[in-house]
Design a protein around this motif. Sequence first.
Motif, PDB file in Angstrom:
ATOM      1  N   PRO A  33       5.713  -4.264  -2.947  1.00 23.58           N
ATOM      2  CA  PRO A  33       6.095  -4.044  -1.541  1.00 23.58           C
ATOM      3  C   PRO A  33       5.625  -5.166  -0.613  1.00 23.58           C
ATOM      4  N   LYS A  92       7.805  -7.080   2.191  1.00 23.40           N
ATOM      5  CA  LYS A  92       7.458  -6.880   3.609  1.00 23.40           C
ATOM      6  C   LYS A  92       7.469  -8.189   4.399  1.00 23.40           C
ATOM      7  N   ASP A  95       9.661  -3.135   7.320  1.00 23.40           N
ATOM      8  CA  ASP A  95       9.692  -1.671   7.258  1.00 23.40           C
ATOM      9  C   ASP A  95       9.669  -1.120   5.838  1.00 23.40           C
ATOM     10  N   VAL A  96       9.604  -1.983   4.842  1.00 27.54           N
ATOM     11  CA  VAL A  96       9.624  -1.535   3.440  1.00 27.54           C
ATOM     12  C   VAL A  96       8.407  -0.653   3.151  1.00 27.54           C
ATOM     13  N   ASP A  97       8.643   0.440   2.412  1.00 29.52           N
ATOM     14  CA  ASP A  97       7.574   1.395   2.093  1.00 29.52           C
ATOM     15  C   ASP A  97       7.632   1.748   0.614  1.00 29.52           C
ATOM     16  N   GLY A  98       6.776   1.156  -0.194  1.00 28.51           N
ATOM     17  CA  GLY A  98       6.688   1.495  -1.607  1.00 28.51           C
ATOM     18  C   GLY A  98       7.564   0.620  -2.491  1.00 28.51           C
ATOM     19  N   TYR A  99       7.338   0.741  -3.808  1.00 30.24           N
ATOM     20  CA  TYR A  99       8.038  -0.095  -4.790  1.00 30.24           C
ATOM     21  C   TYR A  99       9.542   0.155  -4.812  1.00 30.24           C
ATOM     22  N   ASP A 147      11.528   1.433  -2.547  1.00 27.69           N
ATOM     23  CA  ASP A 147      12.165   0.955  -1.319  1.00 27.69           C
ATOM     24  C   ASP A 147      12.256  -0.564  -1.318  1.00 27.69           C
ATOM     25  N   THR A 197      15.803  -2.369  -1.031  1.00 31.08           N
ATOM     26  CA  THR A 197      16.018  -3.250   0.114  1.00 31.08           C
ATOM     27  C   THR A 197      16.416  -4.648  -0.340  1.00 31.08           C
TER      28      THR A 197
END
Length: 368
Positions: A130, A134, A139-143, A145, A149
């Motif tokens: 992540p 980022k 705004d990325v949250d976790g692997y 995501d 993304t």
Amino acid sequence: MKFIHLSDLHIGKRVNEFSMIKDQLYILDQILSVIKSGDINAVLISGDVYDKSIPPVEAVGVLDSFLTEISDMNIPVMIVSGNHDSPERLGFASGIMRSKGVYIYSVFDGKVNTVTEGDVKFHMLPFIKPAYVKKYYPDVDGYEDAVRTAIAESDIDMSGKNVILSHQFITCGRCETLRSDSETVSLGGMDNIDVSVFDGFDYTALGHIHRPQSLRNNVRYCGSPLKYSFSEAPFEKSVTIVDSDDFSVSTVALKPLHDMRVVKGDMETLLSKEIAQSADCNDYMHITLTDEDRVIDAMDKVRNVYPNVMQLEFAGNRNVIEGIYEAEEMTEKEPEELFAEFYEIQNGMPISEEQHKLVSKLMEEIRE
């Protein structure tokens, strides 16, 4: 077209302090033979090319020779970095290598990279955390995501035939992803990513898991070409070949220079000519002795017959283990903690409080 899917070469790896370089040269020669004889049009390597972020010189030479032979056959190679690789080191001279048909995408730059060969578009996504993503998408949250993304923001043209290379821990609903002891395990499975992130691709060439397995018909871990732990001893290794006409998968079995075996029995039986000659004595061995009485110089005795014994233990309550072991997370532990682990391995029981105090006192004197 046909392409070979490889991953987790781990060039330069040592298993129980045994160098695997000769074994890796041997197995890579087999893979080159498969490439030469199998009408292969492309080679995919989905991460963990090296075993260490700073690979030994001999490991770099092995990879150089392997890639040169493929390049001389005018076969393109696509490589992404894995969690064991140093992205910057693996990607050295990648711009020059592109002119020779060797495409290395190791340092994530915010997008998925694409190489087109024939009628197939190969999309390359190196191992990402992540934090890597980022940098471009805060705004990325976790692997999961992070991977979703990275793919979504790359504006991939999904028309035609699309293959993606990725090195992550992918799971499929309630189905278990079969792991081995030689893989890095994250606490609590925080790196799990659902297989649906690759919906829409005709084939997903995964790396990271050492057991060959398909999570879906078109999503596959090809596995490591060699066994790197005794948990893999019962299973056969292979290379995966994919036909892009229908994305059907076939495998070609690989035969290692030294296999891994787990055996159990008393000293007399294991050293008997009948048993010793029943298989290759030079295999890498994990031996469990069942003798009632303690065997003096057990490791020396078994190595006279089986020179590549990696692990030796005694069955029953006297679980005394001899051999060479690597401590886990060594740099994160104090010397006293490492000594306590070593003591328990050697003696089959935890260190006493009195002994622990003595060790602490000695360590303090050494520090001073």
